[in-house]
Write a protein that holds these residues in place. Structure first.
Motif, PDB file in Angstrom:
ATOM      1  N   THR A  39       0.832  -1.209   0.000  1.00  7.05           N
ATOM      2  CA  THR A  39       0.000   0.000   0.000  1.00  7.05           C
ATOM      3  C   THR A  39       0.863   1.254   0.000  1.00  7.05           C
ATOM      4  N   LEU A  42       2.484   1.593  -3.454  1.00 10.06           N
ATOM      5  CA  LEU A  42       1.553   2.062  -4.491  1.00 10.06           C
ATOM      6  C   LEU A  42       1.294   3.557  -4.374  1.00 10.06           C
ATOM      7  N   LYS A  68       1.075  -0.450 -11.142  1.00  8.62           N
ATOM      8  CA  LYS A  68       0.269  -0.178  -9.961  1.00  8.62           C
ATOM      9  C   LYS A  68      -1.043  -0.947  -9.995  1.00  8.62           C
ATOM     10  N   ARG A  69      -1.628  -1.025 -11.180  1.00 10.93           N
ATOM     11  CA  ARG A  69      -2.891  -1.768 -11.333  1.00 10.93           C
ATOM     12  C   ARG A  69      -2.695  -3.235 -10.993  1.00 10.93           C
ATOM     13  N   ASP A  72      -2.451  -3.629  -7.323  1.00 14.12           N
ATOM     14  CA  ASP A  72      -3.776  -3.483  -6.691  1.00 14.12           C
ATOM     15  C   ASP A  72      -4.531  -4.806  -6.684  1.00 14.12           C
TER      16      ASP A  72
END
Length: 210
Positions: A39, A42, A68-69, A72
C-alpha cells in the motif's frame, strides 16, 4: 522462600489445534505486513506517475500505472487470503469450545448415570410412599387432638399464641387459697392437772414447806 521460587511450573498442554491456530495467525500477520508494504509502495508510485505526467513523460507514467494496477489486484487477493485465515482461526476456536462443551456433557451424563444407579425409580417411589404415610399419620394425630379440645380450650390456646406472638406473658389462673383458722388474742388457760399428777406433787410441796 527458596521453595517458592524454586517450584517448577506445570507444563501447559498444547494441542494440535493450538499449534494450527498459532500457524494461521502467523501467516495472517505476515500477509498484513505485506499488504501494508504494498500500500505504501503504491502511494509512492501514484505520486511518481503524477510527476512524470507533469514532466511530459507520458509513456513512463502509463507503464508505472499499469504496474500499480497489477499490484492493486495482488492486494485484493491478499485481503481475501487474510479473510480466509481469520475465518479458519475462528472455526478452529469455535470447534475447541464445542469439544469442551461435549466433554462437560459427557461428565454430566456419567454423574447422572451414577446417581440413577444409587437411587432407582423403585427407591424413589418407596420414599414417596413413606412420606405420604407420615403425612397421613400426622394428620390423624392432629384430628384427634382437635377433637379432644373444647371450644374453651381452643380459645385459651389461641389467646396464649397471641400473647407469645406479641411478647407478652400469659396470665395464669388464680389458685384458690383455703382460709386458715384465726389466732386467738388471749392466752388460753392451762388445763387442770390429773389427780395422779396432783397426788405425786403433794409430798414435794410439804417437804419444801417444812
Amino acid at each position: 522462600m527458596g521453595n517458592i521460587f524454586g517450584r517448577k511450573r506445570r507444563p501447559t498442554r498444547v494441542t494440535e489445534q493450538d499449534r494450527a491456530i498459532l500457524q494461521l495467525k502467523q501467516q495472517r500477520d505476515k500477509l498484513k505486513q505485506y499488504q501494508k508494504k504494498i500500500t505504501l509502495q503504491l502511494e509512492k508510485e501514484r505520486l511518481l506517475a503524477k510527476q512524470l505526467l507533469k514532466d511530459g513523460k507520458k509513456e513512463k507514467a502509463l507503464l508505472l500505472l499499469k504496474k500499480k494496477r497489477y499490484q492493486d489486484q495482488l492486494l485484493d487477493k491478499t485481503e481475501n487470503q487474510i479473510s480466509n485465515l481469520e475465518r479458519m482461526v475462528q472455526d478452529i476456536e469455535f470447534a475447541q469450545i464445542e469439544m469442551k462443551v461435549i466433554e462437560g456433557l459427557k461428565v454430566g451424563n456419567e454423574c447422572l448415570k451414577k446417581m440413577h444407579e444409587v437411587m432407582s425409580i423403585e427407591e424413589v417411589e418407596r420414599i414417596m410412599d413413606e412420606t405420604q404415610d407420615a403425612i397421613e399419620y400426622q394428620r390423624q394425630i392432629d384430628d384427634m387432638l382437635a377433637g379432644s379440645l373444647t371450644q374453651e380450650d381452643e380459645d385459651a390456646v389461641l389467646a396464649e399464641l397471641e400473647a407469645i406472638t406479641q411478647g407478652e406473658e400469659v396470665e395464669l389462673p388464680e389458685v384458690p387459697t383455703e382460709s386458715l383458722p384465726e389466732v386467738p388474742e388471749e392466752e388460753p388457760e392451762p388445763e387442770p392437772e390429773p389427780e395422779r399428777e396432783r397426788a405425786k406433787k403433794q409430798p414435794e410441796r410439804e417437804m419444801l414447806a417444812a
